[in-house]
Design an enzyme around this catalytic site. Sequence first.
Site, mmCIF file in Angstrom:
data_model
loop_
_atom_site.group_PDB
_atom_site.id
_atom_site.type_symbol
_atom_site.label_atom_id
_atom_site.label_comp_id
_atom_site.label_asym_id
_atom_site.label_seq_id
_atom_site.Cartn_x
_atom_site.Cartn_y
_atom_site.Cartn_z
ATOM 1 N N HIS A 188 0.785 -1.235 0.112
ATOM 2 C CA HIS A 188 0.087 0.115 -0.092
ATOM 3 C C HIS A 188 0.808 1.132 -0.114
ATOM 4 O O HIS A 188 1.954 1.353 0.602
ATOM 5 C CB HIS A 188 -0.940 0.074 1.124
ATOM 6 C CG HIS A 188 -0.359 0.036 2.481
ATOM 7 N ND1 HIS A 188 0.186 1.079 3.222
ATOM 8 C CD2 HIS A 188 -0.032 -0.818 3.386
ATOM 9 C CE1 HIS A 188 0.174 0.776 4.309
ATOM 10 N NE2 HIS A 188 0.420 -0.426 4.599
ATOM 11 N N ASP A 242 -0.318 4.451 1.279
ATOM 12 C CA ASP A 242 -0.700 5.450 2.346
ATOM 13 C C ASP A 242 -0.079 5.095 3.608
ATOM 14 O O ASP A 242 0.578 3.883 3.686
ATOM 15 C CB ASP A 242 -2.289 5.599 2.507
ATOM 16 C CG ASP A 242 -2.865 4.172 2.899
ATOM 17 O OD1 ASP A 242 -2.477 3.024 2.014
ATOM 18 O OD2 ASP A 242 -3.929 4.123 3.607
ATOM 19 N N ASP A 274 6.306 0.576 7.346
ATOM 20 C CA ASP A 274 4.785 0.421 7.002
ATOM 21 C C ASP A 274 4.325 1.491 5.799
ATOM 22 O O ASP A 274 3.716 2.282 6.108
ATOM 23 C CB ASP A 274 3.967 0.934 8.115
ATOM 24 C CG ASP A 274 2.473 -0.019 8.068
ATOM 25 O OD1 ASP A 274 2.190 -0.399 7.066
ATOM 26 O OD2 ASP A 274 1.811 0.775 9.133
ATOM 27 N N GLU A 317 -5.139 1.386 2.392
ATOM 28 C CA GLU A 317 -4.890 0.528 3.400
ATOM 29 C C GLU A 317 -5.123 0.737 4.590
ATOM 30 O O GLU A 317 -5.686 -0.086 5.502
ATOM 31 C CB GLU A 317 -3.822 -0.408 2.945
ATOM 32 C CG GLU A 317 -3.526 -1.708 3.803
ATOM 33 C CD GLU A 317 -3.330 -1.790 5.047
ATOM 34 O OE1 GLU A 317 -3.191 -2.618 5.854
ATOM 35 O OE2 GLU A 317 -2.646 -0.654 5.360
ATOM 36 N N GLU A 318 -4.738 2.171 5.218
ATOM 37 C CA GLU A 318 -4.838 2.464 6.527
ATOM 38 C C GLU A 318 -6.209 2.744 6.835
ATOM 39 O O GLU A 318 -6.199 3.537 8.130
ATOM 40 C CB GLU A 318 -3.583 3.544 6.644
ATOM 41 C CG GLU A 318 -2.258 3.170 6.372
ATOM 42 C CD GLU A 318 -1.886 2.265 7.576
ATOM 43 O OE1 GLU A 318 -2.574 1.800 8.263
ATOM 44 O OE2 GLU A 318 -0.513 1.825 7.374
#
Length: 447
Positions: free
Chosen positions: A90, A92, A122, A156-157
């Site tokens: 991802h 974001d 991340d 995704e977050e």
Amino acid sequence: MAEATDPLGPVDRQALDEVVTFTSELIRIDTTNRGGGDCRERPAAEYAAERLAGAGLEPVLLERTPGRTNVVARIPGTDPAADALLVHGHLDVVPAEPADWSVPPFSGEVRDGVVWGRGAVDMKNMDAMILAVVRGWAREGFRPPRDIVIAFTADEEDSAVDGSGFLADRHAELFEGCTEGISESGAFTFHAGHGLSLYPIAAGERGTGWLKLTAEGRAGHGSKVNRENAVTAVAAAVARIGEHEWPLRLTPTVRAAITEIAALHGITVDLDDPGFDVPQLLAKLGPAATLVQNTVRNSSNPTMLGAGYKVNVIPGHATAFIDGRFVPGGEDEFHETLDRLTGPLVSWEFYHREQALLAPVDSPTYAKLRAAVEKFDPGAHTVPYCMSGGTDAKQFAKLGITGYGFSPLKLPPGIDYQALFHGVDERVPVDALHFGVRVLDHYLRTA
């Protein structure tokens, strides 16, 4: 005389340089996801697409909402009959408060062999690894044995509605033939004490059950007795939920994790013994217990409360929010327990729900994931584990894709990978990125 082979594999110097550059430059592109649609991933998506195009691929950019951009590209394999593999990351990141950081969180600064910034673990590091590997293959003229679909996602977050959810619902054809996938949160060094290095590879995720609780009562003056107080009702339900002790529910992945981690500590376990005390065992595993202790049962943590507008007015309505998670196979118990704990005066609904995932740890794919890590760190011990939270793999599972957490990093003892997730001073060593590129390259060549 036979030609000597490179023990570190065919990754070239340019790939090692590019993974650092790409990580740093992606961090500089602020893709903070504050929730509720407040994010713009398009600049990072364009960055990734440009580098994929530079590797001779034909990436497509897809949006459900303007600015919330996803990138998908396919690398044709040499065996058209083979199942395809999805490799996804991802774009974001979660918010970062600059005042709390040692370096500006979106600087992407490379200092003393470490890349700093939000997304360093991340998961813009993995995005950069994917780009570096693919571009290295283009320079070499290499084609993998099976099709590999690359996906860089938005959102995704938060809810994934603009990212992997949108791709799975509206563009399933781009993932045709994909049966397995790899992404974040696995194959990182976990220092378990006494010189023991573990590499947990994820083979499951607890399900997401974010809940909204609602109590309806009788509004009135704060000075008068009111037995229909909505705040009282919702507060009592929240207290019951927060104090509830969920029973142990050991999934196959968690059973394998406990058994293997215990063996590495010299402990033989019999999880089929009705009298076996799992909490007592976890207490003996030291730091390694954190790899399993959050996934041996369901959980329900109160996180938000809302009611009223004035201290002397009893409101007629009160709400609360619960971060609930359920183990694979534990959703029915989750439902039944919440019905009981909320009681007759409080209703509940899913604010957001995603399925739990379970992937086999005795599969050829998992064996290859283990082998790829151990090739480049022979002293390592790979172990399976289940994620306590969730990833985009939940959305892609709706397409029949079995997901594993595999974003390899070799980390020194001073860097706690799990603490850096959504934490302050997120960072990744350059050497860890180099290790990740080599491991990812080797796995994808043999997958």
